[in-house]
Design a protein around this motif. Structure first.
Motif, short mmCIF file in Angstrom:
data_model
loop_
_atom_site.label_atom_id
_atom_site.label_comp_id
_atom_site.label_asym_id
_atom_site.label_seq_id
_atom_site.Cartn_x
_atom_site.Cartn_y
_atom_site.Cartn_z
N ALA A 15 0.85 -1.19 0.00
CA ALA A 15 0.00 0.00 0.00
C ALA A 15 0.89 1.24 0.00
O ALA A 15 1.62 1.47 0.95
N GLY A 16 0.80 2.00 -1.08
CA GLY A 16 1.71 3.12 -1.26
C GLY A 16 2.96 2.64 -1.97
O GLY A 16 4.07 3.02 -1.62
N CYS A 17 2.77 1.80 -2.98
CA CYS A 17 3.90 1.13 -3.64
C CYS A 17 4.78 2.06 -4.46
O CYS A 17 5.90 1.71 -4.80
N LEU A 78 6.65 4.33 4.40
CA LEU A 78 7.02 5.72 4.20
C LEU A 78 5.94 6.58 3.55
O LEU A 78 6.26 7.52 2.81
N VAL A 79 4.68 6.28 3.84
CA VAL A 79 3.61 7.16 3.38
C VAL A 79 2.68 7.57 4.53
O VAL A 79 1.92 8.52 4.38
N GLY A 80 2.71 6.86 5.64
CA GLY A 80 1.77 7.09 6.74
C GLY A 80 1.76 8.50 7.28
O GLY A 80 0.72 9.00 7.70
N GLU A 81 2.90 9.17 7.26
CA GLU A 81 2.96 10.53 7.79
C GLU A 81 2.23 11.54 6.91
O GLU A 81 2.01 12.67 7.30
N HIS A 82 1.83 11.11 5.71
CA HIS A 82 1.11 11.99 4.78
C HIS A 82 -0.39 11.73 4.80
O HIS A 82 -1.14 12.39 4.08
N LEU A 83 -0.85 10.79 5.61
CA LEU A 83 -2.24 10.36 5.58
C LEU A 83 -3.04 10.95 6.74
O LEU A 83 -2.50 11.17 7.83
N VAL A 104 3.58 -4.67 8.20
CA VAL A 104 4.79 -3.89 8.43
C VAL A 104 4.46 -2.47 7.98
O VAL A 104 4.09 -2.25 6.82
N PHE A 105 4.59 -1.55 8.90
CA PHE A 105 4.25 -0.14 8.67
C PHE A 105 5.46 0.70 9.04
O PHE A 105 6.01 0.53 10.13
N SER A 106 5.89 1.57 8.13
CA SER A 106 7.02 2.43 8.46
C SER A 106 6.75 3.86 8.01
O SER A 106 6.00 4.10 7.06
N LEU A 180 10.81 5.04 11.78
CA LEU A 180 10.04 4.24 12.73
C LEU A 180 9.38 3.13 11.94
O LEU A 180 8.77 3.37 10.90
N ALA A 181 9.50 1.90 12.40
CA ALA A 181 8.83 0.77 11.77
C ALA A 181 8.09 -0.01 12.86
O ALA A 181 8.59 -0.17 13.97
#
Length: 187
Positions: A15-17, A78-83, A104-106, A180-181
């Motif tokens: 997700a966010g490839c 590396l996309v979560g901070e934009h969501l 796995v979320f980073s 952060l992961a």
């Protein structure tokens, strides 16, 4: 990829490839990846590199085109901070995983955003800043936990000499948290 540990024949959601940076590693592991991204341009690049991988345009802040219990693992790097709608995203990841599936979320480390440092890129001498929402480590962990995930493992990576060897301008991040992961499992 060592946190994800893709295995042969696994269905893995990326997700966010983006342009497919992780998809190639999944193929090397003989996994069956599926990629989602908001950017048509990035998906075009990924499709040229990996024409056999199913790819779809999707906004990770909205309802995703995912079936329940369809994936063995999900990666969101590396996309979560934009969501803005992380509770929905984590619930959808949870629902899309088989029992025992893993996430796995980073993200760039929240301390970076708090210091005013955010993801950016340069094109033709112009810097483009991508923006970052001010989540804390606890925010991410609480949201992942509330979605139902268990066995949360947290990894905080600091800038080190290996990073500086690869990216010389990153010397300003030596000994500072950069990434952060979180790895977690669905029961």
């Amino acid at each position: 990829m060592p946190l994800l540990q893709p295995r042969p024949a696994e269905q893995i959601l990326d997700a966010g490839c983006g342009t497919g940076g992780h998809l190639g590693f999944m193929l090397l592991a003989r996994s069956a990846p599926v990629g989602l991204d908001l950017s048509r341009g990035m998906l075009r690049v990924a499709r040229r590199k990996f024409p056999s991988i199913p790819l779809a345009q999707a906004d990770l802040n909205d309802q995703l085109p995912l079936d329940r219990k369809a994936f063995d693992a999900a990666l969101c790097a590396l996309v979560g901070e934009h969501l803005t709608n992380l509770p929905l995203l984590f619930r959808q990841f949870y629902d899309s995983l088989v029992p025992g599936g893993r996430l796995v979320f980073s993200v760039f480390h929240p301390e970076m955003a708090a210091a005013g440092i955010e993801a950016n890129f340069e094109r033709e001498g112009v810097e483009y800043r991508l923006g970052a929402y001010r989540y804390t480590v606890a925010d991410y962990l609480n949201l992942i936990d509330r979605a139902g995930f268990r066995d949360l493992r947290v990894y905080e990576f600091c800038g080190d000499e290996a990073l500086v060897d690869e990216v010389p301008w990153a010397s300003k991040y030596l000994a500072r948290p950069v990434l952060l992961a979180v790895a977690a499992h669905k029961n």
